[in-house]
Design a protein around this motif. Structure first.
Motif, mmCIF file in Angstrom:
data_model
loop_
_atom_site.group_PDB
_atom_site.id
_atom_site.type_symbol
_atom_site.label_atom_id
_atom_site.label_comp_id
_atom_site.label_asym_id
_atom_site.label_seq_id
_atom_site.Cartn_x
_atom_site.Cartn_y
_atom_site.Cartn_z
ATOM 1 N N SER A 144 5.313 13.306 -2.900
ATOM 2 C CA SER A 144 4.144 12.497 -2.525
ATOM 3 C C SER A 144 2.996 13.370 -2.032
ATOM 4 C CB SER A 144 4.525 11.459 -1.471
ATOM 5 O OG SER A 144 5.044 12.089 -0.314
ATOM 6 N N ASP A 148 -0.681 13.773 -3.750
ATOM 7 C CA ASP A 148 -1.935 13.623 -3.002
ATOM 8 C C ASP A 148 -2.817 14.853 -3.168
ATOM 9 O OD1 ASP A 148 -1.013 11.174 -2.129
ATOM 10 O OD2 ASP A 148 -0.417 11.894 -0.138
ATOM 11 N N THR A 261 7.920 8.327 0.488
ATOM 12 C CA THR A 261 6.550 8.665 0.097
ATOM 13 C C THR A 261 5.884 9.549 1.144
ATOM 14 O OG1 THR A 261 5.628 6.683 1.140
ATOM 15 C CG2 THR A 261 6.311 6.496 -1.160
ATOM 16 N N GLY A 262 6.490 9.639 2.325
ATOM 17 C CA GLY A 262 6.007 10.526 3.379
ATOM 18 C C GLY A 262 7.108 11.488 3.786
ATOM 19 N N THR A 283 6.973 9.268 8.521
ATOM 20 C CA THR A 283 5.534 9.313 8.770
ATOM 21 C C THR A 283 4.795 8.168 8.090
ATOM 22 O OG1 THR A 283 5.240 10.837 6.903
ATOM 23 C CG2 THR A 283 5.502 11.806 9.100
ATOM 24 N N ARG A 284 5.492 7.416 7.239
ATOM 25 C CA ARG A 284 4.870 6.251 6.593
ATOM 26 C C ARG A 284 5.744 5.030 6.831
ATOM 27 N NH1 ARG A 284 2.359 8.685 0.874
ATOM 28 N NH2 ARG A 284 0.950 10.166 1.902
ATOM 29 N N GLN A 285 5.177 4.050 7.554
ATOM 30 C CA GLN A 285 5.926 2.869 7.944
ATOM 31 C C GLN A 285 6.516 2.142 6.748
ATOM 32 O OE1 GLN A 285 6.335 1.549 11.320
ATOM 33 N NE2 GLN A 285 7.901 0.460 10.153
ATOM 34 N N GLN A 286 5.781 2.148 5.620
ATOM 35 C CA GLN A 286 6.247 1.408 4.442
ATOM 36 C C GLN A 286 7.520 1.994 3.844
ATOM 37 O OE1 GLN A 286 3.358 3.038 4.771
ATOM 38 N NE2 GLN A 286 2.646 3.967 2.839
ATOM 39 N N ASP A 287 7.897 3.207 4.243
ATOM 40 C CA ASP A 287 9.121 3.818 3.727
ATOM 41 C C ASP A 287 10.385 3.204 4.334
ATOM 42 O OD1 ASP A 287 8.110 5.609 1.880
ATOM 43 O OD2 ASP A 287 7.911 7.244 3.326
ATOM 44 N N HIS A 310 8.765 5.164 13.347
ATOM 45 C CA HIS A 310 7.567 5.627 12.640
ATOM 46 C C HIS A 310 6.745 6.517 13.573
ATOM 47 C CE1 HIS A 310 3.170 4.924 11.569
ATOM 48 N NE2 HIS A 310 3.652 5.711 10.627
ATOM 49 N N ALA A 312 3.272 8.675 13.333
ATOM 50 C CA ALA A 312 2.118 8.905 12.455
ATOM 51 C C ALA A 312 1.996 10.363 12.057
ATOM 52 C CB ALA A 312 0.838 8.432 13.145
#
Length: 336
Positions: A144, A148, A261-262, A283-287, A310, A312
């Motif tokens: 990821s 980026d 993804t993080g 580092t990514r909450q959606q993970d 999580h 940041a």
């Protein structure tokens, strides 16, 4: 004598990082055939002082130029402290290639940073990296972060190595590594062993022994796999004992890293009844939801993280690597 059995010169190994100008001291040591003493980072174990020849670095310099395109027309940005061996090597290589060292990314053609530093720069000031060829090492570079970086107009090279081993594998990111030119890699019971011209001689303290076999293969304890499909590094052996079961952190992270993804860090938290519980910081909450599902499908019950936090931004060491001890403190604080 070093633990490789080779005779050392009469002069004591030069502690190059203690010199006012470590780069100039390196090349003077090379001219006089003097050994180097270099301290390891100590991020996963007690710091040790390794001994190596200058040739073990110099012989790899042409290969690095071939892979990065760094030459006399280049301007190289190395923001990390020269006390980290990867940064000292970057500065030594730039000097050897005739490149100019840049104090900032503006105007630079190349940069040497850790993956965490690259991720932070991409989040805060991606425009400053546009057009750069960034070389990352010191931690795992995720797919990821690589995506980026490419989206921001960055060319990325990533390598795996160690202070004792120098270069081991090279690629675009951690899931695309191949052996560095001139390096042989094999996995023995899940532990990576390396044979190459770039290895150190041993440790300065005779009480410390490098894991070296009779055929010249060396291991620093990193877990991983090696084969036609590439080299996959899972990290140093670290264990969590939970409810009487012992699980390896590297085995858990090997499953979670490719799915995130993080960034992901797995650690053990003290527990009054179970001894420890497995926790994961992302580092990514959606993970979280996806990684929980992956954990249930792939990991054993003992390996599955029971706490998900999580953060940041993951705390870093002075050398730009993930500071696992500080992560543990932040995770414990967030759960208290």
């Amino acid at each position: 004598m070093t633990d490789s059995g080779q005779q050392t010169p009469a002069a004591e190994p030069l502690e190059v990082l203690a010199c006012p100008d470590p780069v100039a001291a390196f090349f003077e040591a090379h001219r006089t055939d003097r050994l180097l003493a270099l301290r390891t980072s100590g991020t996963t174990s007690t710091p040790r002082v390794i001994v190596r020849t200058t040739a073990s670095w110099v012989d790899s310099l042409p290969r690095v130029s071939e892979l990065t395109g760094i030459d006399a027309t280049s301007r190289v940005w190395v923001p990390g402290p020269v006390t980290a061996t990867m940064n000292l090597f970057a500065a030594v290589h730039a000097h050897w290639a005739g490149a100019e060292l840049s104090a900032e990314p503006d105007g630079a053609t190349h940069a040497h940073v850790t993956p965490s530093t690259l991720a932070r720069l991409l989040a805060q000031e991606p425009a400053s990296l546009h057009g750069l060829h960034v070389i990352t090492a010191g931690d795992r570079l995720t797919r990821s972060t690589h995506r980026d970086a490419v989206a921001a107009g960055v060319t990325v090279s990533h390598y795996y190595g160690a202070a004792e081993l120098s270069f081991v594998a090279w690629g675009e990111h951690a899931d695309a590594l191949r052996p560095f030119p001139g390096v042989e890699i094999e996995a023995r019971d899940g532990e990576l062993w390396v044979r190459s011209p770039y290895l150190c001689l041993g440790y300065l303290d005779p009480a410390h022994r490098l894991h070296r076999d009779a055929a010249g293969w060396v291991s620093v304890g990193d877990r991983g796999t090696a084969g036609p499909e590439g080299v996959h590094v899972h990290g140093r052996d670290g264990a969590i004992t939970t409810a009487g079961a012992t699980v390896r952190i590297s085995d858990i992270e090997a499953v979670l890293h490719p799915e995130a993804t993080g960034e992901v860090v797995v650690l053990g938290l003290d527990h009054a009844e179970l001894g420890q519980v497995v926790a994961a910081a992302v580092t990514r909450q959606q993970d979280v939801a996806h990684l929980q599902q992956v954990s249930r499908q792939v990991l054993t019950a003992a390996q599955q993280p029971r706490r998900w936090v999580h953060l940041a931004r993951l705390p870093l060491t002075a050398g730009g690597k993930i500071d696992r001890a500080a992560v543990a403190v932040e995770v414990a604080r967030s759960l208290s």
